[in-house]
Enzyme design. Structure first.
Site, mmCIF file in Angstrom:
data_model
loop_
_atom_site.group_PDB
_atom_site.id
_atom_site.type_symbol
_atom_site.label_atom_id
_atom_site.label_comp_id
_atom_site.label_asym_id
_atom_site.label_seq_id
_atom_site.Cartn_x
_atom_site.Cartn_y
_atom_site.Cartn_z
ATOM 1 C CD GLU A 52 3.570 0.536 78.845
ATOM 2 O OE1 GLU A 52 2.650 0.230 78.082
ATOM 3 O OE2 GLU A 52 4.006 -0.198 79.738
HETATM 4 N N1 CAA Z 1 1.572 -1.105 64.544
HETATM 5 C C1 CAA Z 1 2.337 -1.541 63.526
HETATM 6 N N2 CAA Z 1 3.222 -0.751 62.910
HETATM 7 C C2 CAA Z 1 3.363 0.500 63.352
HETATM 8 C C3 CAA Z 1 2.606 1.019 64.414
HETATM 9 C C4 CAA Z 1 1.681 0.150 65.007
HETATM 10 N N3 CAA Z 1 0.919 0.548 66.032
HETATM 11 N N4 CAA Z 1 2.954 2.303 64.620
HETATM 12 C C5 CAA Z 1 3.905 2.591 63.728
HETATM 13 N N5 CAA Z 1 4.147 1.505 62.971
HETATM 14 C C6 CAA Z 1 5.075 1.396 61.843
HETATM 15 C C7 CAA Z 1 4.685 2.348 60.738
HETATM 16 O O1 CAA Z 1 3.730 1.776 59.880
HETATM 17 C C8 CAA Z 1 6.012 2.556 60.050
HETATM 18 O O2 CAA Z 1 6.313 1.443 59.233
HETATM 19 P P1 CAA Z 1 6.368 1.590 57.614
HETATM 20 O O3 CAA Z 1 7.465 2.583 57.331
HETATM 21 O O4 CAA Z 1 6.689 0.204 57.170
HETATM 22 O O5 CAA Z 1 5.031 2.089 57.204
HETATM 23 C C9 CAA Z 1 6.997 2.504 61.201
HETATM 24 O O6 CAA Z 1 6.365 1.785 62.241
HETATM 25 C C10 CAA Z 1 7.430 3.862 61.695
HETATM 26 O O7 CAA Z 1 6.258 4.517 62.104
HETATM 27 P P2 CAA Z 1 6.098 6.081 62.126
HETATM 28 O O8 CAA Z 1 6.563 6.649 60.823
HETATM 29 O O9 CAA Z 1 4.712 6.354 62.558
HETATM 30 O O10 CAA Z 1 7.168 6.461 63.235
HETATM 31 P P3 CAA Z 1 7.419 7.840 63.958
HETATM 32 O O11 CAA Z 1 8.873 8.024 64.070
HETATM 33 O O12 CAA Z 1 6.607 8.928 63.331
HETATM 34 O O13 CAA Z 1 6.937 7.563 65.479
HETATM 35 C C11 CAA Z 1 5.520 7.194 67.349
HETATM 36 C C12 CAA Z 1 5.703 7.131 65.830
HETATM 37 C C13 CAA Z 1 4.062 6.874 67.547
HETATM 38 C C14 CAA Z 1 5.812 8.584 67.922
HETATM 39 C C15 CAA Z 1 6.417 6.135 68.007
HETATM 40 O O14 CAA Z 1 7.788 6.413 67.875
HETATM 41 C C16 CAA Z 1 6.136 5.931 69.487
HETATM 42 O O15 CAA Z 1 5.173 5.244 69.831
HETATM 43 N N6 CAA Z 1 6.937 6.548 70.370
HETATM 44 C C17 CAA Z 1 6.777 6.345 71.826
HETATM 45 C C18 CAA Z 1 7.525 5.163 72.300
HETATM 46 C C19 CAA Z 1 7.035 4.677 73.616
HETATM 47 O O16 CAA Z 1 5.856 4.501 73.854
HETATM 48 N N7 CAA Z 1 7.992 4.401 74.509
HETATM 49 C C20 CAA Z 1 7.638 3.801 75.770
HETATM 50 C C21 CAA Z 1 8.769 3.024 76.308
HETATM 51 S S1 CAA Z 1 8.268 1.544 77.100
HETATM 52 C C22 CAA Z 1 7.782 1.971 78.651
HETATM 53 O O17 CAA Z 1 7.554 3.102 78.971
HETATM 54 C C23 CAA Z 1 7.555 0.830 79.563
HETATM 55 C C24 CAA Z 1 7.541 1.223 80.991
HETATM 56 O O18 CAA Z 1 8.548 1.492 81.589
HETATM 57 C C25 CAA Z 1 6.285 1.211 81.736
#
Ligand code: CAA
Length: 393
Positions: A372
């Site tokens: 996550e």
């Molecule tokens: N709420 C709403 N929108 C959001 C947001 C949020 N919290 N975070 C980002 N966004 C939106 C941004 O506003 C942007 O939209 P716009 O272009 O319209 O403004 C878009 O999403 C892209 O955002 P970023 O430019 O910030 O994207 P990024 O490529 O820089 O990545 C990141 C950001 C935080 C690293 C993200 O990719 C991320 O969270 N990565 C990790 C993914 C993750 O947690 N994976 C877990 C898998 S599930 C799991 O693990 C379950 C399990 O097995 C237990």
């Protein structure tokens, strides 16, 4: 301590309902989960039956509205239950966490009435199990780089690709699958589809043999020309990436509570052990070196608990909790690693063998810094929040 759900001012008192949930989760964990936990971890046996029982107790759809089969509790209650179960069995609690905060919450927040009736209700009751499929071989932290495609074919999507490290992967009935529909639009072209086990072309791939949470069922998923009806898309066309980010905001609170539970479980075992184990003529709890270790563990756990409950409280108050949930997960997962390692140290040689539970907790702790969103991802979320002027208030 917890923040009461019905007050806006500071209140560190657990409500009676919170205390009852803690007691219920504790009793279930000690009586039902504890007896086979070492064997399930060693042999990678999924706790299928126990998850069904947890469904009957209301643990699989804790925050879901009762009209969709849930128990309608607050996020603080959910964290309390996650913490208690994770003190002993993080394999069980991760299945619970994915079902509650990623799958049920996502469906309830953004699904249509039909999707809620058909999919959310059995998931919230624990009759069915959910999985959340975002990660790919080359899209873990970099979640916008989805290679799985959902080609728009009019009244259905044609799904192709591979997902990796999917919790509940082989055991789930309902999968929320993130896939790219309009590559030219980048993250704005991504969709989220509800995929059912058994849809033609959907295969469950290899089961992972993991360091920790070994009884949790982790698989890759393979999609080859899977026809997913259009009505199974959640939200508008292109909403998939925002859906994933919003869902993970809450998911991170659940995993932070899991990390807190793992830390607290190891700490409680260490306290107990230090009072009975003798060395140099006295119980080791009389040695200042052990006392100081316990003091540090207690302090860090309490700080983690406050961050976790605060993030949960912010969510319940419908305030912005993106930074708070990342902060809680970052800190609690680091505390889980430090505390479990110290608990093994306090147990000495006994800590290194399975019978004493702490080595399993130490192995389980590591994943909380990875799934996550890795600790690095949490730092990205926090630093962006800080630099854009957001605070934890
Ligand atoms: N709420 C709403 N929108 C959001 C947001 C949020 N919290 N975070 C980002 N966004 C939106 C941004 O506003 C942007 O939209 P716009 O272009 O319209 O403004 C878009 O999403 C892209 O955002 P970023 O430019 O910030 O994207 P990024 O490529 O820089 O990545 C990141 C950001 C935080 C690293 C993200 O990719 C991320 O969270 N990565 C990790 C993914 C993750 O947690 N994976 C877990 C898998 S599930 C799991 O693990 C379950 C399990 O097995 C237990």
């Amino acid at each position: 301590f917890a923040f009461s759900k019905n007050k806006n001012n500071m209140d560190f008192q657990l409500t009676e309902e919170h205390q009852q949930i803690r007691e219920m989760a504790r009793t279930f964990t000690q009586n039902v989960l504890k007896p086979g936990v070492i064997d399930r971890d060693r042999d990678m046996i999924h706790p299928t039956e126990f998850l069904k029982q947890m469904g009957e107790l209301g643990f699989m759809g804790m925050m879901v509205d009762p009209k969709y089969g849930g128990v309608g509790m607050d996020t603080v209650s959910y964290c309390i239950a996650m913490e208690e179960i994770s003190k002993l069995d993080a394999s069980c609690s991760v299945a619970m966490s994915v079902n509650n905060s990623l799958v049920c919450w996502g469906l309830e927040a953004y699904g249509t009435e039909e999707q809620k009736q058909k999919y959310l209700t059995p998931l919230a009751k624990g009759e069915k199990l959910g999985a959340f499929a975002l990660s790919e071989p080359e899209a873990g932290s970099d979640a916008t780089s989805q290679k799985t495609t959902a080609e728009d074919k009019g009244d259905y999507y044609l799904l192709n690709g591979t997902k990796n490290w999917i919790t509940n992967g082989g055991k789930a009935d309902t999968y929320l699958v993130i896939a790219q529909t309009h590559p030219e639009k980048g993250h704005k072209g991504i969709n989220v589809l509800i995929v059912e086990k058994g849809m033609p072309g959907f295969e469950i791939g290899a089961k992972e043999d993991k360091l920790g949470i070994r009884a949790s069922d982790t698989h890759s998923l393979l999609f080859t020309d899977v026809k997913v009806p259009k009505e199974n898309r959640i939200g508008e066309d292109g909403f998939g990436f925002k859906f994933a980010m919003k869902t993970l905001e809450g998911g991170r609170i659940g995993i932070a509570a899991q990390a807190l539970g793992i830390a607290a479980g190891a700490y409680e075992l260490a306290v107990e052990y230090s009072k009975v184990r003798k060395a140099f003529g006295t119980e080791i709890s009389n040695h200042q070196i052990i006392q100081f270790k316990l003091a540090d563990m207690a302090t860090q756990i309490e700080a983690a608990r406050l961050l976790v409950y605060k993030a949960a409280w912010l969510k319940d108050q419908h305030k912005d909790y993106a930074v708070a949930s990342a902060t809680a997960k970052l800190f609690a997962s680091e505390v889980a690693m430090r505390t479990t390692t110290e608990a093994v140290q306090i147990h000495g040689g006994y800590g290194y063998v399975k019978e004493y539970h702490v080595e399993r907790l130490m192995r389980d702790a590591k994943i909380t810094q990875i799934y996550e969103g890795t600790s690095e991802v949490q730092r990205i979320v926090i630093s962006r929040g800080v630099l854009s002027g957001k605070t934890l208030d």
